[in-house]
Scaffold this motif. Structure first.
Motif, mmCIF file in Angstrom:
data_model
loop_
_atom_site.group_PDB
_atom_site.id
_atom_site.type_symbol
_atom_site.label_atom_id
_atom_site.label_comp_id
_atom_site.label_asym_id
_atom_site.label_seq_id
_atom_site.Cartn_x
_atom_site.Cartn_y
_atom_site.Cartn_z
ATOM 1 N N ASP A 33 0.853 -1.187 0.000
ATOM 2 C CA ASP A 33 0.000 0.000 0.000
ATOM 3 C C ASP A 33 0.889 1.237 0.000
ATOM 4 O O ASP A 33 1.967 1.238 0.596
ATOM 5 C CB ASP A 33 -0.901 0.043 1.242
ATOM 6 C CG ASP A 33 -1.734 -1.217 1.425
ATOM 7 O OD1 ASP A 33 -1.966 -1.923 0.422
ATOM 8 O OD2 ASP A 33 -2.160 -1.481 2.570
ATOM 9 N N LYS A 83 -3.877 0.743 -2.759
ATOM 10 C CA LYS A 83 -3.774 -0.399 -1.850
ATOM 11 C C LYS A 83 -3.649 -1.702 -2.637
ATOM 12 O O LYS A 83 -4.211 -1.835 -3.722
ATOM 13 C CB LYS A 83 -5.000 -0.466 -0.937
ATOM 14 C CG LYS A 83 -5.110 0.686 0.038
ATOM 15 C CD LYS A 83 -6.289 0.497 0.988
ATOM 16 C CE LYS A 83 -6.356 1.629 2.006
ATOM 17 N NZ LYS A 83 -7.500 1.451 2.945
ATOM 18 N N SER A 102 -7.077 -1.532 -4.988
ATOM 19 C CA SER A 102 -7.917 -0.332 -5.024
ATOM 20 C C SER A 102 -7.074 0.917 -5.201
ATOM 21 O O SER A 102 -5.909 0.965 -4.797
ATOM 22 C CB SER A 102 -8.751 -0.213 -3.745
ATOM 23 O OG SER A 102 -7.936 0.154 -2.642
ATOM 24 N N ILE A 103 -7.666 1.921 -5.838
ATOM 25 C CA ILE A 103 -7.159 3.288 -5.825
ATOM 26 C C ILE A 103 -8.322 4.172 -5.391
ATOM 27 O O ILE A 103 -9.484 3.786 -5.492
ATOM 28 C CB ILE A 103 -6.611 3.760 -7.195
ATOM 29 C CG1 ILE A 103 -7.751 3.845 -8.223
ATOM 30 C CG2 ILE A 103 -5.510 2.869 -7.683
ATOM 31 C CD1 ILE A 103 -7.355 4.598 -9.472
ATOM 32 N N ASN A 104 -7.982 5.365 -4.891
ATOM 33 C CA ASN A 104 -9.038 6.256 -4.421
ATOM 34 C C ASN A 104 -8.714 7.695 -4.790
ATOM 35 O O ASN A 104 -8.189 8.450 -3.984
ATOM 36 C CB ASN A 104 -9.232 6.119 -2.915
ATOM 37 C CG ASN A 104 -10.525 6.762 -2.437
ATOM 38 O OD1 ASN A 104 -11.072 7.639 -3.106
ATOM 39 N ND2 ASN A 104 -11.015 6.332 -1.305
ATOM 40 N N GLU A 146 -13.488 5.320 -4.477
ATOM 41 C CA GLU A 146 -12.660 4.125 -4.554
ATOM 42 C C GLU A 146 -13.026 3.265 -5.753
ATOM 43 O O GLU A 146 -14.205 3.053 -6.052
ATOM 44 C CB GLU A 146 -12.814 3.308 -3.273
ATOM 45 C CG GLU A 146 -11.801 2.167 -3.176
ATOM 46 C CD GLU A 146 -11.835 1.494 -1.821
ATOM 47 O OE1 GLU A 146 -10.805 1.507 -1.129
ATOM 48 O OE2 GLU A 146 -12.899 0.962 -1.464
ATOM 49 N N ASN A 151 -11.925 -0.605 -7.406
ATOM 50 C CA ASN A 151 -11.332 -1.856 -6.936
ATOM 51 C C ASN A 151 -10.982 -2.792 -8.087
ATOM 52 O O ASN A 151 -11.523 -2.693 -9.178
ATOM 53 C CB ASN A 151 -12.294 -2.578 -5.987
ATOM 54 C CG ASN A 151 -12.751 -1.696 -4.828
ATOM 55 O OD1 ASN A 151 -13.852 -1.185 -4.833
ATOM 56 N ND2 ASN A 151 -11.880 -1.502 -3.858
ATOM 57 N N TRP A 168 -9.877 -0.338 -14.153
ATOM 58 C CA TRP A 168 -10.625 -0.871 -13.012
ATOM 59 C C TRP A 168 -12.106 -0.938 -13.376
ATOM 60 O O TRP A 168 -12.621 -0.009 -14.028
ATOM 61 C CB TRP A 168 -10.510 0.052 -11.795
ATOM 62 C CG TRP A 168 -9.164 0.188 -11.189
ATOM 63 C CD1 TRP A 168 -8.689 -0.463 -10.089
ATOM 64 C CD2 TRP A 168 -8.097 1.042 -11.621
ATOM 65 N NE1 TRP A 168 -7.408 -0.070 -9.820
ATOM 66 C CE2 TRP A 168 -7.014 0.855 -10.739
ATOM 67 C CE3 TRP A 168 -7.959 1.954 -12.669
ATOM 68 C CZ2 TRP A 168 -5.815 1.538 -10.871
ATOM 69 C CZ3 TRP A 168 -6.767 2.628 -12.809
ATOM 70 C CH2 TRP A 168 -5.709 2.427 -11.923
ATOM 71 N N ARG A 222 -22.834 4.528 -3.838
ATOM 72 C CA ARG A 222 -21.478 4.412 -3.303
ATOM 73 C C ARG A 222 -21.174 5.547 -2.329
ATOM 74 O O ARG A 222 -20.531 5.342 -1.296
ATOM 75 C CB ARG A 222 -20.466 4.429 -4.449
ATOM 76 C CG ARG A 222 -19.011 4.383 -4.029
ATOM 77 C CD ARG A 222 -18.613 3.021 -3.481
ATOM 78 N NE ARG A 222 -18.710 2.003 -4.511
ATOM 79 C CZ ARG A 222 -17.738 1.716 -5.385
ATOM 80 N NH1 ARG A 222 -16.600 2.383 -5.327
ATOM 81 N NH2 ARG A 222 -17.908 0.772 -6.284
ATOM 82 N N SER A 247 -17.323 14.069 -2.282
ATOM 83 C CA SER A 247 -18.122 13.289 -1.323
ATOM 84 C C SER A 247 -19.372 14.049 -0.890
ATOM 85 O O SER A 247 -19.984 13.715 0.114
ATOM 86 C CB SER A 247 -17.277 12.946 -0.095
ATOM 87 O OG SER A 247 -16.818 14.128 0.535
#
Length: 374
Positions: free
Chosen positions: A143, A152, A178-180, A184, A186, A207, A246, A373
């Motif tokens: 990570d 990660k 995963s990347i964010n 996120e 996966n 992804w 999500r 967000s």
């Protein structure tokens, strides 16, 4: 071999035609101006010389943490000038005491806050006229923080066709759990290759993402160089309802499928989004806001606007993003081909306006990681 041994010391003994060195210590450094690795130290190294053959062994350590990095076993024939060095990194663990940029300055600006371990093997062979090397490095999961967000579970094996020159075989692949970059994603896969002269060619990564696909487009960079770096994330087939689920947005419902690109630029001024765009596919979709309003006694037109947002059908939605990742992002959202959905409140004015072409333009100013967000 373009490496230097400095400060060599130890206890030596010569008897019966055999030279032995015990308790050897030295510092190993890269002879190149742009060093591929930081100096490593050794202690308790051994060497024997007999019948024109040198056998030596040493455990190389990172000097500040005293962490074991690489074991080297060396054989050299003085008669014909040939030899080999077998290298083994049994378990390099990245944590607060040891980071990739502790071992190599080439990792600066690429990887930070790494956690996990890697293993590797390699061999360097030489004759009087030629040096060759190969090796491989593998990990079950590392990570780290990258420029575009946390990463990660990077796992896989990288094969080097020229270990000293940092050249890999083409199309090396790594799995990425995963990347964010704000939301996120996966179970991705990255393809890349190191081409020599510290050039990293990223062939691309992809992804599964909200019923569609998130793609890192091809890019090229020089490791260890102060340069402007560009990454472009593209989205194909993003499902708006999955996005709302999500992000757990309880006051919003949405439908529609989106495509777009998010160009990211990183230079001495930091990172920024430069011309990001998401565009809905035909025939469009619906967005509805069912949360509270903080304004009262609005005008009839303002009431119409907010009432429409209770259920708004659109033919096209366009989302544009510009600005600094560490500062303020300006997002422009425009709706075209509008009509009221079933849940919208209707009155004399709204029924009259419903026959006219309407366009909503919404400007949002917010820090990027708060924006994605909310």
């Amino acid at each position: 071999v373009p490496l230097d041994l400095r400060g060599a010391a130890g206890e030596w003994r010569y008897a019966g035609g055999r030279l032995t060195v015990d308790g050897g210590s030295f510092m190993l450094s890269d002879r190149q101006r742009d060093a591929r690795f930081q100096p490593l130290t050794a202690r308790d190294a051994t060497l024997t010389l007999q019948d024109n053959r040198i056998d030596a062994a040493a455990m190389l350590r990172e000097p500040l943490s005293d962490r074991e990095v690489l074991h080297a076993g060396i054989v050299h024939n003085l008669a014909d000038g040939t030899g080999t060095a077998d290298l083994e990194a049994a378990n390099i663990t990245f944590d607060k005491a040891l980071q990739p940029d502790t071992l190599s300055r080439l990792a600066l600006g690429i990887v930070a806050n790494a956690q996990g371990s890697v293993q590797g093997t390699g061999r360097v062979s030489w004759t009087p006229g030629k040096v060759s090397s190969f090796g491989m490095v593998s990990t079950d999961g590392v990570d780290f923080a990258a420029a575009f967000g946390p990463v990660k579970g990077v796992a896989g094996t990288v094969v080097f066709t020229d270990l000293l020159g940092l050249v890999t075989a083409p199309d090396q692949k790594l799995k990425i759990a995963s990347i964010n970059p704000g939301i996120e994603a996966n179970n991705g896969e990255l393809s890349f290759e190191l081409q020599g002269n510290n050039v990293l060619q990223v062939n691309g990564a992809h992804w599964p993402f909200l019923n569609g696909e998130l793609v890192l487009e091809p890019t090229r960079m020089v490791l260890g160089a102060a340069e402007t770096r560009r990454y472009t994330l593209s989205v194909a087939g993003l499902d708006a309802s999955q996005l709302v689920n999500r992000l757990e947005l309880t006051n919003i419902d949405a439908s529609g499928v989106f495509d777009g690109r998010l160009p990211l630029v990183f230079d001495h001024d930091g990172g920024r989004i430069d011309g990001g765009l998401l565009l809905s596919r035909l025939p469009g979709g619906n967005v509805s806001y069912n949360g509270p309003l903080s304004y009262q006694d609005l005008s009839e037109m303002a009431n119409f606007a907010f009432a429409s947002l209770k259920s708004l059908n659109f033919r096209q939605m366009r989302v544009e993003m510009h600005g600094a990742l560490e500062g303020e992002i300006v997002t422009r959202v425009s709706f075209e081909g509008l009509s009221q959905g079933q849940a919208a409140r209707k009155n004399f004015v709204t029924r009259a306006l419903a026959r006219l072409p309407i366009r909503f333009n919404v400007n949002i100013r917010a820090p990027f990681f708060r924006l994605v967000s909310s």
